[in-house]
Design a protein around this motif. Structure first.
Motif, PDB file in Angstrom:
ATOM      1  N   GLY A   1      47.633  40.424 119.560  1.00 56.53           N
ATOM      2  CA  GLY A   1      46.418  41.139 119.196  1.00 56.53           C
ATOM      3  C   GLY A   1      45.272  41.000 120.177  1.00 56.53           C
TER       4      GLY A   1
ATOM      5  N   ASP B   1      48.106  47.490 117.088  1.00 54.49           N
ATOM      6  CA  ASP B   1      47.938  46.407 116.119  1.00 54.49           C
ATOM      7  C   ASP B   1      49.305  45.793 115.811  1.00 54.49           C
ATOM      8  OD1 ASP B   1      47.134  44.636 114.227  1.00 54.49           O
ATOM      9  OD2 ASP B   1      46.578  46.129 112.719  1.00 54.49           O
TER      10      ASP B   1
ATOM     11  N   THR C   1      49.860  43.139 112.775  1.00 54.07           N
ATOM     12  CA  THR C   1      50.106  43.726 111.452  1.00 54.07           C
ATOM     13  C   THR C   1      51.513  44.290 111.361  1.00 54.07           C
ATOM     14  OG1 THR C   1      47.773  44.269 111.121  1.00 54.07           O
ATOM     15  CG2 THR C   1      49.379  45.543 109.857  1.00 54.07           C
TER      16      THR C   1
END
Length: 496
Positions: A371, A412, A415
């Motif tokens: 990230g 992302d 996630t």
């Protein structure tokens, strides 16, 4: 006629059968090798089957019941019945001829109820030949398909006829997928959508308007073919779409970059469905992708993930379609494209072949997966500036930093990995290779829109494992389109 042994029905077929049996029991056959015997029996057997087919059609013609009148879809009754209207039909066994009653009225088109009972095509070639041409055209060139049809049936079909038969074969693909039901996925499965594009070299007159104008202003070295570097303005973009289910497999960043021996299993695609078009634009293909996704999850009870390669137009189309349908879709950019940009940057800082480059890329990829996209982009720019690299030398480093910055909303990975989503576009890239490149990029091939569209659709149906079901649907549609639609209330009069 009853078709019993004392009836003349099938007399010619019986005579042909006796000839074949006589040949097999004679001296001529006794001297043949097994290969020669196969060839001879194949030809004689095909003629026997053709004669059986012809005799059956003749029997149906004899038994056809004359009707008082036949009413067309126009509401006009045809009272005049005329025997002896004949038409040829090329079949997988050879050519036969049909005789049937024509129902006529002056100034109106003739109606032939017997044609509807047989579900005859409008063209001379039977549905059996059409199906064979469709399968072979989706495998190789139209010329090769014509050769395969002739070898299988001894019926000569030209390249242009194969292309036309393939186009007719693909006429109901969209309607089939609108009508077909979908089995429910397992609880918790992710629903994945993806789209990509691949160029196809087209014939003159088949390019999109802007490309046509660019091609008109270009010059070529040779008259008969395109040379290296001359294809960019000769291609039309085909859009490929994919939808599949996937059981989530949560992973960590280190799992993704682990060696093959230590790497845990990645999510695997299930119930993969493909579509492709060169005639329609990307928005229409993406729309069909969303149609399929909604057939699988009409209430949007599952998580939808869109995998893209970073192309802005793809992302825009997917987000526009999602907004139009009021569905939530998580867009994820493929990790492989990120790695390609990181390697491009690496060669700005390391000599070709330097093993330190591999370690550098690994560390930046790990940071992106964790990230820290902004930190990686800033670090690449900072290193290029500290090293005092000229603008040309640092170009790929700047490109990589810009790519990471611009695509950050779709990177992302923490996630995605925690939820067990896929982060690579292998399914759609493999689909582009199989549906488009492997078939459409044959050396020297140039396509019409009609021919290319038919082959793409047929290859997609076959890839989806739906060809047999599609063909049944296609023949039902043919019956309605060609025959039932011509009669009052859509009912073909009974002729037996």
């Amino acid at each position: 006629m009853t078709g019993t042994d004392d009836s003349p029905a099938f007399a010619r077929a019986r005579s042909e059968f006796d000839v074949v049996v006589g040949f097999l029991g004679g001296e001529a056959a006794a001297g043949l090798t097994h290969a020669e015997l196969e060839t001879e029996l194949g030809a004689r057997g095909r003629e026997l089957l053709r004669q059986l087919y012809q005799d059956h059609l003749d029997l149906r013609a004899e038994r056809e019941v004359r009707l008082p009148e036949v009413v067309g879809a126009d509401g006009v009754a045809r009272h005049y019945a005329e025997d002896g209207h004949r038409r040829p039909l090329a079949t997988v066994f050879g050519q036969v001829t049909l005789g049937r009653i024509a129902y006529r009225r002056k100034g109106e088109a003739n109606l032939h109820p017997a044609d509807g009972a047989l579900n005859l095509p409008t063209e001379r070639h039977s549905h059996g030949l059409r199906r064979l041409a469709a399968v072979e055209a989706s495998r190789g060139s139209f010329e090769e398909a014509a050769g395969a049809v002739e070898r299988a049936t001894a019926t000569r079909v030209g390249k242009r006829q194969v292309e036309e038969l393939a186009a007719r074969s693909a006429a109901d693909v969209e309607a089939f997928y609108e009508a077909v039901g979908r089995e429910g996925a397992e609880d918790g499965d992710v629903l994945v959508i993806s789209a990509d594009g691949k160029g196809i070299v087209m014939r003159p007159g088949s390019l999109r308007a802007a490309t046509e104008r660019a091609a008109a202003g270009a010059t070529t070295k040779l008259k008969g073919r395109l040379s290296k570097g001359e294809k960019p303005n000769r291609k039309r973009m085909a859009t490929v779409g994919a939808v599949y289910d996937l059981a989530p497999e949560p992973r960590t960043a280190t799992d993704v970059l682990a060696s093959d021996r230590d790497k845990p299993s990645a999510p695997r695609a299930k119930a993969k469905w493909l579509t492709a078009s060169v005639a329609e634009d990307a928005a229409e293909v993406v729309g069909r992708v969303f149609d399929e996704a909604q057939r699988r999850d009409p209430g949007q009870q599952r998580r939808w993930v869109a995998l893209v390669d970073g192309n802005n137009h793809q992302i825009d189309r997917i987000q526009a379609e999602a907004a139009r349908r009021k569905v939530s879709v998580a867009v994820v950019v493929d990790l492989i494209h990120v790695l390609e940009h990181l390697w491009g940057a690496a060669w700005c800082f390391f000599r070709e072949g330097d093993s330190a480059a591999e370690a550098w890329v690994h560390d930046r990829a790990l940071a992106v997966l964790e990230g820290r996209v902004g930190d990686v982009a800033a670090g690449i720019r900072r290193r290029a500036t500290t090293a005092g690299l000229a603008a040309t030398k640092r170009k790929k480093a700047d490109d990589a930093a810009r790519y990471l910055t611009n695509k950050a909303p779709y990177l992302d990975y923490p996630t995605a990995l925690a939820a067990g989503w896929p982060i690579a576009t292998g399914v759609i890239e493999g689909a582009c290779r199989h549906l488009v490149k492997d078939r459409m990029d044959i050396t020297g091939a140039r396509w019409s829109v009609v021919g290319a569209e038919a082959v793409l659709k047929l290859r997609a149906v076959r890839c989806n494992g739906d060809f047999d079901a599609y063909w049944r649907f296609h023949l039902d549609q043919e019956r309605h389109r060609v025959h039932e639609s011509r009669y009052a209330d859509g009912a073909i009069p009974t002729t037996a």
